[in-house]
Design an enzyme around this catalytic site. Structure first.
Site, short mmCIF file in Angstrom:
data_model
loop_
_atom_site.label_atom_id
_atom_site.label_comp_id
_atom_site.label_asym_id
_atom_site.label_seq_id
_atom_site.Cartn_x
_atom_site.Cartn_y
_atom_site.Cartn_z
N PHE A 1 59.82 -25.36 83.50
CA PHE A 1 59.04 -24.25 84.07
C PHE A 1 57.85 -23.95 83.17
O PHE A 1 57.69 -24.56 82.10
CB PHE A 1 59.94 -23.01 84.23
CG PHE A 1 60.34 -22.39 82.91
CD1 PHE A 1 61.40 -22.91 82.17
CD2 PHE A 1 59.66 -21.28 82.40
CE1 PHE A 1 61.77 -22.35 80.96
CE2 PHE A 1 60.03 -20.71 81.18
CZ PHE A 1 61.09 -21.25 80.46
N GLY A 2 57.05 -23.00 83.59
CA GLY A 2 55.94 -22.50 82.76
C GLY A 2 55.00 -23.60 82.30
O GLY A 2 54.51 -24.40 83.10
N TYR A 3 54.76 -23.63 81.00
CA TYR A 3 53.80 -24.58 80.42
C TYR A 3 54.44 -25.93 80.07
O TYR A 3 53.81 -26.75 79.40
CB TYR A 3 53.17 -23.96 79.16
CG TYR A 3 52.46 -22.64 79.42
CD1 TYR A 3 51.12 -22.61 79.82
CD2 TYR A 3 53.12 -21.42 79.26
CE1 TYR A 3 50.47 -21.41 80.06
CE2 TYR A 3 52.48 -20.21 79.50
CZ TYR A 3 51.15 -20.21 79.90
OH TYR A 3 50.52 -19.02 80.13
N ASP A 4 55.68 -26.16 80.49
CA ASP A 4 56.37 -27.41 80.15
C ASP A 4 55.55 -28.68 80.47
O ASP A 4 55.58 -29.63 79.69
CB ASP A 4 57.73 -27.50 80.89
CG ASP A 4 58.81 -26.66 80.22
OD1 ASP A 4 58.55 -26.13 79.11
OD2 ASP A 4 59.90 -26.52 80.79
N HIS B 1 62.14 -24.26 71.29
CA HIS B 1 62.11 -22.96 70.62
C HIS B 1 63.33 -22.12 71.05
O HIS B 1 63.99 -21.48 70.25
CB HIS B 1 60.80 -22.26 70.97
CG HIS B 1 60.48 -22.25 72.44
ND1 HIS B 1 60.52 -23.39 73.21
CD2 HIS B 1 60.16 -21.24 73.30
CE1 HIS B 1 60.23 -23.09 74.45
NE2 HIS B 1 60.01 -21.79 74.54
N ARG B 2 63.64 -22.15 72.36
CA ARG B 2 64.76 -21.35 72.90
C ARG B 2 66.09 -21.92 72.40
O ARG B 2 66.99 -21.18 72.02
CB ARG B 2 64.68 -21.37 74.44
CG ARG B 2 65.75 -20.54 75.14
CD ARG B 2 65.35 -20.26 76.57
NE ARG B 2 64.08 -19.56 76.63
CZ ARG B 2 62.92 -20.16 76.94
NH1 ARG B 2 62.88 -21.41 77.31
NH2 ARG B 2 61.79 -19.47 76.89
N ARG C 1 63.78 -17.22 85.89
CA ARG C 1 64.82 -18.17 86.29
C ARG C 1 64.94 -19.35 85.33
O ARG C 1 66.03 -19.77 84.98
CB ARG C 1 64.51 -18.68 87.70
CG ARG C 1 65.66 -18.45 88.64
CD ARG C 1 65.42 -19.09 90.00
NE ARG C 1 66.38 -20.13 90.22
CZ ARG C 1 66.08 -21.41 90.37
NH1 ARG C 1 64.83 -21.81 90.35
NH2 ARG C 1 67.02 -22.30 90.57
N LYS D 1 64.18 -19.55 82.15
CA LYS D 1 64.83 -19.15 80.89
C LYS D 1 66.33 -18.99 81.11
O LYS D 1 67.14 -19.45 80.30
CB LYS D 1 64.32 -17.79 80.43
CG LYS D 1 62.94 -17.76 79.86
CD LYS D 1 62.71 -16.33 79.40
CE LYS D 1 61.33 -16.07 78.93
NZ LYS D 1 61.14 -14.66 78.57
N ASP E 1 62.18 -13.19 74.32
CA ASP E 1 60.74 -13.04 74.52
C ASP E 1 60.09 -14.26 73.90
O ASP E 1 60.41 -14.63 72.76
CB ASP E 1 60.19 -11.75 73.95
CG ASP E 1 58.88 -11.41 74.64
OD1 ASP E 1 58.89 -11.14 75.84
OD2 ASP E 1 57.81 -11.47 73.98
P1 IMP Z 1 58.06 -13.43 78.63
O1 IMP Z 1 58.88 -13.80 77.42
O2 IMP Z 1 58.91 -13.08 79.80
O3 IMP Z 1 56.98 -12.46 78.32
O4 IMP Z 1 57.31 -14.75 79.13
C1 IMP Z 1 57.27 -15.90 78.43
C2 IMP Z 1 56.30 -16.86 79.11
O5 IMP Z 1 56.01 -17.90 78.17
C3 IMP Z 1 56.93 -17.55 80.32
O6 IMP Z 1 56.64 -16.89 81.50
C4 IMP Z 1 56.25 -18.92 80.26
O7 IMP Z 1 54.99 -18.85 80.87
C5 IMP Z 1 56.06 -19.15 78.77
N1 IMP Z 1 57.21 -19.89 78.23
C6 IMP Z 1 58.19 -19.42 77.41
N2 IMP Z 1 59.10 -20.36 77.15
C7 IMP Z 1 58.69 -21.47 77.82
C8 IMP Z 1 59.24 -22.77 77.97
O8 IMP Z 1 60.31 -23.12 77.45
N3 IMP Z 1 58.52 -23.62 78.72
C9 IMP Z 1 57.36 -23.28 79.32
N4 IMP Z 1 56.82 -22.07 79.26
C10 IMP Z 1 57.48 -21.16 78.51
#
Ligand code: IMP
Length: 196
Positions: free
Chosen positions: A150-153, A178-179, A11, A13, A70
């Site tokens: 989200f994630g490691y933000d 990066h995105r 979500r 991403k 990815d």
């Molecule tokens: P995948 O690309 O679905 O294998 O997963 C990428 C994983 O990297 C995510 O589930 C996050 O844990 C981490 N990740 C990727 N981009 C971000 C970001 O912009 N912020 C925080 N965590 C990220």
């Protein structure tokens, strides 16, 4: 209207990608619109492998152009981990963040260098592949800070800033991440393909 399918179930991403594409006359669909597509096993050895894999499977199933991301967090002290395993580094975001902080316990600020990497691929019917990479360098904090994203933000401070991605909010993150970098590079290719 022209249609593009986002080949991601994440979500966080999807929100960032939609935000960047919202000014273009495209209908952005997602995997939720195609429940018949089976879960894709990300068994590639690189971000590039996995992003092309996801986009090509989704494009094949839908017969539409598909865009996949990815991405992951590479930490120098952990020799590039969690990297490709970023989404599998724990049972949920909280757990994954806690694991990174635990593995870096007692490590100085200078040794906490890290980078987020994103490989964005668009596969179009006929299996033509467009792919671009974005990298955002920075460091890992000593504790989680901030509530956005989200994630490691909450534990990543990009170079040149003194706030984590989770503190700065989506407006800035979506310019420098990066995105954002990978999207800024692939958007001209999307525009050219759809003749927008
Ligand atoms: P995948 O690309 O679905 O294998 O997963 C990428 C994983 O990297 C995510 O589930 C996050 O844990 C981490 N990740 C990727 N981009 C971000 C970001 O912009 N912020 C925080 N965590 C990220």
């Amino acid at each position: 209207m022209l249609r593009l399918v986002l080949a991601t179930g994440n979500r966080g991403k999807a929100i960032e990608i939609r935000e960047k594409l919202k000014k273009y006359p495209l209908i952005i669909e997602s995997l939720q619109d195609y429940p018949q597509i089976p879960e894709i096993e990300e068994n590639g050895k690189t971000f590039l492998d996995n992003s092309v894999l996801k986009a090509s499977i989704v494009s094949r199933y839908t017969n539409l152009p598909a865009l996949a991301d990815d991405s992951g967090l590479e930490i120098d002290y952990l020799k590039g981990l969690p990297g490709l395993y970023s989404s599998r580094w724990g049972k949920d975001d909280r757990d994954r963040v806690a694991r990174v902080l635990k593995e870096l316990e007692g490590i100085t600020e200078e040794q906490r260098k890290a980078r987020f990497v994103c490989v964005m691929s668009m596969v179009v019917p006929g299996n033509k592949v467009y792919t671009e990479q974005g990298v955002c360098s920075g460091k890992i904090t000593f504790s989680p800070q901030g509530k956005y994203g989200f994630g490691y933000d909450p534990i990543f401070i990009p170079d040149g800033y003194d706030q984590t991605f989770a503190q700065m909010g989506k407006k800035i993150k979506n310019k420098i991440s990066h995105r954002a970098i990978a999207l800024d590079k692939i958007i001209p290719r999307i525009i050219a393909y759809f003749q927008l």
